[in-house]
Write a protein that holds these residues in place. Structure first.
Motif, mmCIF file in Angstrom:
data_model
loop_
_atom_site.group_PDB
_atom_site.id
_atom_site.type_symbol
_atom_site.label_atom_id
_atom_site.label_comp_id
_atom_site.label_asym_id
_atom_site.label_seq_id
_atom_site.Cartn_x
_atom_site.Cartn_y
_atom_site.Cartn_z
ATOM 1 N N ALA A 1 0.824 -1.214 0.000
ATOM 2 C CA ALA A 1 0.000 0.000 0.000
ATOM 3 C C ALA A 1 0.856 1.261 0.000
ATOM 4 O O ALA A 1 0.447 2.291 -0.539
ATOM 5 C CB ALA A 1 -0.939 -0.002 1.202
ATOM 6 N N ALA A 2 2.055 1.195 0.573
ATOM 7 C CA ALA A 2 2.931 2.364 0.641
ATOM 8 C C ALA A 2 3.679 2.621 -0.669
ATOM 9 O O ALA A 2 4.164 3.730 -0.893
ATOM 10 C CB ALA A 2 3.936 2.197 1.785
ATOM 11 N N LEU A 3 3.787 1.613 -1.521
ATOM 12 C CA LEU A 3 4.494 1.780 -2.792
ATOM 13 C C LEU A 3 3.682 2.657 -3.742
ATOM 14 O O LEU A 3 2.470 2.472 -3.866
ATOM 15 C CB LEU A 3 4.690 0.428 -3.479
ATOM 16 C CG LEU A 3 5.835 -0.448 -3.062
ATOM 17 C CD1 LEU A 3 5.741 -1.801 -3.779
ATOM 18 C CD2 LEU A 3 7.165 0.202 -3.380
ATOM 19 N N PRO A 4 4.338 3.564 -4.443
ATOM 20 C CA PRO A 4 3.632 4.267 -5.518
ATOM 21 C C PRO A 4 3.232 3.255 -6.600
ATOM 22 O O PRO A 4 3.925 2.257 -6.813
ATOM 23 C CB PRO A 4 4.670 5.244 -6.058
ATOM 24 C CG PRO A 4 5.715 5.363 -4.987
ATOM 25 C CD PRO A 4 5.707 4.052 -4.262
ATOM 26 N N THR A 5 2.139 3.513 -7.268
ATOM 27 C CA THR A 5 1.631 2.575 -8.268
ATOM 28 C C THR A 5 2.673 2.254 -9.335
ATOM 29 O O THR A 5 2.881 1.086 -9.673
ATOM 30 C CB THR A 5 0.344 3.122 -8.917
ATOM 31 O OG1 THR A 5 -0.656 3.247 -7.905
ATOM 32 C CG2 THR A 5 -0.167 2.210 -10.012
ATOM 33 N N ALA A 6 3.339 3.266 -9.862
ATOM 34 C CA ALA A 6 4.334 3.029 -10.922
ATOM 35 C C ALA A 6 5.464 2.136 -10.423
ATOM 36 O O ALA A 6 5.932 1.250 -11.158
ATOM 37 C CB ALA A 6 4.897 4.348 -11.433
ATOM 38 N N ALA A 7 5.892 2.323 -9.191
ATOM 39 C CA ALA A 7 6.956 1.487 -8.626
ATOM 40 C C ALA A 7 6.477 0.053 -8.469
ATOM 41 O O ALA A 7 7.225 -0.898 -8.740
ATOM 42 C CB ALA A 7 7.412 2.049 -7.280
ATOM 43 N N HIS B 1 -3.322 0.610 -7.742
ATOM 44 C CA HIS B 1 -2.329 -0.393 -8.152
ATOM 45 C C HIS B 1 -2.955 -1.361 -9.155
ATOM 46 O O HIS B 1 -2.310 -1.761 -10.127
ATOM 47 C CB HIS B 1 -1.810 -1.167 -6.944
ATOM 48 C CG HIS B 1 -0.917 -0.397 -6.030
ATOM 49 N ND1 HIS B 1 -0.869 0.974 -5.960
ATOM 50 C CD2 HIS B 1 -0.007 -0.830 -5.126
ATOM 51 C CE1 HIS B 1 0.003 1.350 -5.067
ATOM 52 N NE2 HIS B 1 0.556 0.270 -4.532
ATOM 53 N N ALA B 2 -4.202 -1.742 -8.910
ATOM 54 C CA ALA B 2 -4.907 -2.644 -9.829
ATOM 55 C C ALA B 2 -5.045 -1.987 -11.203
ATOM 56 O O ALA B 2 -4.792 -2.631 -12.230
ATOM 57 C CB ALA B 2 -6.276 -3.027 -9.270
ATOM 58 N N VAL B 3 -5.404 -0.708 -11.220
ATOM 59 C CA VAL B 3 -5.508 0.022 -12.491
ATOM 60 C C VAL B 3 -4.161 -0.016 -13.216
ATOM 61 O O VAL B 3 -4.096 -0.292 -14.419
ATOM 62 C CB VAL B 3 -5.973 1.482 -12.272
ATOM 63 C CG1 VAL B 3 -5.796 2.317 -13.525
ATOM 64 C CG2 VAL B 3 -7.428 1.511 -11.813
ATOM 65 N N GLY B 4 -3.085 0.232 -12.479
ATOM 66 C CA GLY B 4 -1.751 0.195 -13.081
ATOM 67 C C GLY B 4 -1.414 -1.164 -13.665
ATOM 68 O O GLY B 4 -0.842 -1.264 -14.752
ATOM 69 N N VAL B 5 -1.785 -2.230 -12.968
ATOM 70 C CA VAL B 5 -1.510 -3.588 -13.463
ATOM 71 C C VAL B 5 -2.374 -3.878 -14.693
ATOM 72 O O VAL B 5 -1.880 -4.407 -15.694
ATOM 73 C CB VAL B 5 -1.727 -4.650 -12.360
ATOM 74 C CG1 VAL B 5 -1.617 -6.058 -12.932
ATOM 75 C CG2 VAL B 5 -0.734 -4.454 -11.233
ATOM 76 N N TYR B 6 -3.658 -3.514 -14.643
ATOM 77 C CA TYR B 6 -4.531 -3.726 -15.804
ATOM 78 C C TYR B 6 -3.997 -2.953 -17.021
ATOM 79 O O TYR B 6 -3.977 -3.475 -18.143
ATOM 80 C CB TYR B 6 -5.967 -3.279 -15.519
ATOM 81 C CG TYR B 6 -6.755 -4.143 -14.568
ATOM 82 C CD1 TYR B 6 -6.742 -5.540 -14.661
ATOM 83 C CD2 TYR B 6 -7.548 -3.568 -13.589
ATOM 84 C CE1 TYR B 6 -7.496 -6.325 -13.792
ATOM 85 C CE2 TYR B 6 -8.305 -4.343 -12.719
ATOM 86 C CZ TYR B 6 -8.269 -5.721 -12.825
ATOM 87 O OH TYR B 6 -9.030 -6.490 -11.967
#
Length: 131
Positions: A60-66, A103-108
Motif C-alpha cells: 500500500a505504501a508503494l507508488p503505483t508506478a513502482a 495499483h490494480a488500475v496500473g496492473v490492468y
C-alpha cells in the motif's frame, strides 16, 4: 524459496511454466481469502504475499508506478497479472487500503500495453474502476 526468479539467468520454458504455476497457486489462495466477506486480516494476506517478498502495508505504501515496475520485472504471465489485479481490487475494499485500487488500475494498464492481444475483460475492469 520465493516465487520470484531473482537470479539473472533466463527462465527456460519448463521453469517459466513452473514459475507461473507457483504464482498462480499463491494468487488463487489470495483471491479465495479476499472473497470471504470480512474473512481476512493483514496477517493472512501477508502469508499469501510472502512469495512476492511483500507485506500488505508495504504494498500500500508503494507508488503505483513502482509497484507495476516491480511486478513487471518478474515476467508474470498476463493471466496471473490479471488475477493479481483482481485480488488488489478486493483488498482495496478494506479501510486503509483503498490505494490498492490504483495499483490494480496500473496492473490492468500494464497488461493492455504489454500484451499481444487486447483484452475486453481487462478493458471492462479498467472502465469499472475508473467510473
Amino acid at each position: 524459496m520465493g516465487l520470484i526468479n531473482n537470479n539473472k539467468m533466463p527462465l527456460t520454458f519448463n521453469s517459466r511454466d513452473e514459475h507461473n504455476q507457483r504464482i498462480n497457486n499463491a494468487l488463487q489462495r489470495l483471491m479465495a481469502l479476499t472473497l470471504v466477506p470480512g474473512g481476512w486480516d493483514d496477517d493472512a494476506v501477508n502469508e499469501q504475499l510472502k512469495p512476492f517478498l511483500l507485506k500488505i502495508d508495504e504494498l500500500a505504501a508503494l507508488p503505483t508506478a513502482a509497484f507495476v515496475s516491480f511486478i513487471a520485472r518478474y515476467k508474470v504471465d498476463p493471466d496471473n497479472l490479471e488475477l493479481l489485479a483482481d485480488a488488489l481490487v478486493n483488498l482495496s475494499q478494506k479501510a486503509g487500503y483503498e490505494v490498492l485500487a490504483g495499483h490494480a488500475v496500473g496492473v490492468y494498464e500494464h497488461i493492455q500495453q504489454s500484451g499481444d492481444v487486447f483484452s475486453l475483460t481487462v478493458a471492462g475492469k479498467l472502465k469499472a474502476l475508473r467510473s
